[in-house]
Design a protein around this motif. Structure first.
Motif, mmCIF file in Angstrom:
data_model
loop_
_atom_site.group_PDB
_atom_site.id
_atom_site.type_symbol
_atom_site.label_atom_id
_atom_site.label_comp_id
_atom_site.label_asym_id
_atom_site.label_seq_id
_atom_site.Cartn_x
_atom_site.Cartn_y
_atom_site.Cartn_z
ATOM 1 N N GLU A 228 0.836 -1.209 0.000
ATOM 2 C CA GLU A 228 0.000 0.000 0.000
ATOM 3 C C GLU A 228 0.865 1.251 0.000
ATOM 4 O O GLU A 228 0.642 2.197 -0.759
ATOM 5 C CB GLU A 228 -0.903 0.023 1.249
ATOM 6 N N ARG A 232 1.077 4.063 -3.046
ATOM 7 C CA ARG A 232 0.749 5.467 -2.728
ATOM 8 C C ARG A 232 1.920 6.375 -3.073
ATOM 9 O O ARG A 232 1.743 7.489 -3.555
ATOM 10 C CB ARG A 232 0.400 5.621 -1.247
ATOM 11 N N GLU A 240 -6.669 4.711 -3.887
ATOM 12 C CA GLU A 240 -7.090 3.588 -3.035
ATOM 13 C C GLU A 240 -6.406 2.325 -3.518
ATOM 14 O O GLU A 240 -6.147 2.177 -4.720
ATOM 15 C CB GLU A 240 -8.605 3.394 -3.128
ATOM 16 N N ARG A 242 -6.524 -2.019 -3.191
ATOM 17 C CA ARG A 242 -7.261 -3.169 -2.648
ATOM 18 C C ARG A 242 -6.590 -4.485 -3.038
ATOM 19 O O ARG A 242 -5.922 -4.568 -4.064
ATOM 20 C CB ARG A 242 -8.728 -3.149 -3.075
ATOM 21 N N LYS A 260 -7.198 2.337 -7.341
ATOM 22 C CA LYS A 260 -8.274 3.131 -7.921
ATOM 23 C C LYS A 260 -7.720 4.523 -8.169
ATOM 24 O O LYS A 260 -7.334 5.224 -7.228
ATOM 25 C CB LYS A 260 -9.461 3.208 -6.970
ATOM 26 N N TRP A 270 -10.987 0.970 -10.790
ATOM 27 C CA TRP A 270 -10.017 0.003 -10.274
ATOM 28 C C TRP A 270 -9.184 -0.554 -11.420
ATOM 29 O O TRP A 270 -9.729 -0.990 -12.432
ATOM 30 C CB TRP A 270 -10.734 -1.142 -9.556
#
Ligand code: DAH
Length: 338
Positions: A228, A232, A240, A242, A260, A270
């Motif tokens: 993650e 980012r 986002e 997932r 996303k 997504w």
């Protein structure tokens, strides 16, 4: 003597004045001030001047030589200025210079370097391995059985020797574990090859980035937190991330990672960006057999691994619609990344 000096001076000045170019001027300079030049001969003749006249004649000769030297100097400057003027005739020296073309890094290089930079900050070290691989490192050790579709002759480039062009960089996981005991934390950028039909989203040579982290107590939250953070940093803090359950032979459990994000001119959606999972104990077992020790005993170590396509990441990052733009070397495309 004074008359001789005056005559020589006049002749020298005349000769200098009539020199039409730098070569003629140089000849004049030798004829006047050279070792056998007229002024040098006069200087030699000073020894015959009666003692009482020496000071006055010497002064006269000195003045003559000064005058000649000055004339030579001035004439040279004038000739040079004239030559410059001729060379520049018709050229506007006030025009701004034409910009030199400056090269730039390829988008794949940019995204690869950025990805490595992020992972290195988290302690991942750069590793690599051969592109011509054997079946053991590419498949068997990665828990991929002989009847797995990835091993199909239609999907993979095999050599007569039985070796193959690696279909993913995951083979380097095995090689790194064979050569170094845990803890191990590596990032592996490199080419991978598949017998794909070439179209807007497929090439038969593409670029991957593999990661592996093995230690005594690596857990699924470590995997999630690391990836993650990675995505980012790569795409911006607002996106986002997932994790969607999936299957890979070499990890259990396995996930695909979607991010996303908004592609210019489109609603955020997504997009799949990577595969990952916890290293399957069967992989550790294969490494133990190959190393002939228990350094990677699956009862004592755990790990996570991930792999992603760099071409795809570059396409998402810059909204590139056709993967072929990455290999065509069209400078109109490449110049956009300067
Ligand atoms: N090797 C996979 C591929 O080429 C990508 C991948 C998925 C690598 C999961 C991994 C992983 O290390 O854990 O599609």
């Amino acid at each position: 003597m004074n008359e001789r000096i005056a005559a020589a001076e006049a002749e020298a000045l005349e000769r200098i004045a009539s020199a039409v170019d730098e070569r003629a001027l140089e000849e004049a300079r030798v004829a006047v001030t050279g070792r056998k030049g007229s002024m040098s001969l006069l200087a030699a003749a000073m020894k015959d001047v009666p003692k009482e006249d020496k000071a006055a004649v010497g002064q006269r000769l000195h003045d003559a030589r000064e005058a000649v030297a000055r004339a030579l100097c001035e004439k040279q400057e004038r000739l040079r200025a004239e030559a410059d003027r001729k060379a520049l005739a018709g050229i506007d020296v006030t025009l701004p210079a034409r910009a030199l073309p400056v090269g730039s890094l390829h988008p794949l290089t940019l995204i690869r370097d950025r990805a490595i930079e992020i992972l290195r900050r988290l302690g991942f070290a750069l590793a690599d391995g051969p592109e011509i691989e054997d079946e053991f490192h590419c498949f068997d050790a990665l828990n991929t059985p002989a009847d797995h579709p990835a091993r199909n002759e239609k999907d993979t480039f095999y050599f007569d020797s039985g070796k193959l062009l690696r279909t993913h960089t995951s083979s380097v996981q095995v090689r790194a574990m064979e050569s170094s005991p845990p803890p191990l934390r590596i990032v592996v950028p490199g080419s991978a090859y598949r017998r794909d039909e070439i179209d807007a989203t497929h090439l038969s040579v593409f670029n991957q980035l593999e990661g592996l982290y093995v230690d005594g107590d690596v857990s699924l939250p470590d995997l999630k937190g690391t990836l993650e953070f990675f995505f980012r940093e790569l795409f911006g803090g607002h996106i986002e991330v997932r994790f969607r359950p999936h299957f890979f032979p070499f990890t259990e459990p396995s996930f695909e990672i979607d991010v996303k994000l908004g592609v210019p001119g489109r609603e955020p959606r997504w997009i799949e960006v990577a595969g990952c999972g916890m290293v399957d104990p069967a992989v550790f077992d294969a490494v133990c057999r190959s190393r002939n020790d228990r350094a990677y005993d699956p009862d004592r170590v755990t790990g996570f691994a991930f792999g992603m396509g760099l071409d795809r990441l570059a396409m998402i990052r810059w909204g590139i619609r056709d993967i072929r733009a990455l290999v065509e070397n069209d400078t109109r495309f490449l110049a956009q990344f300067a």
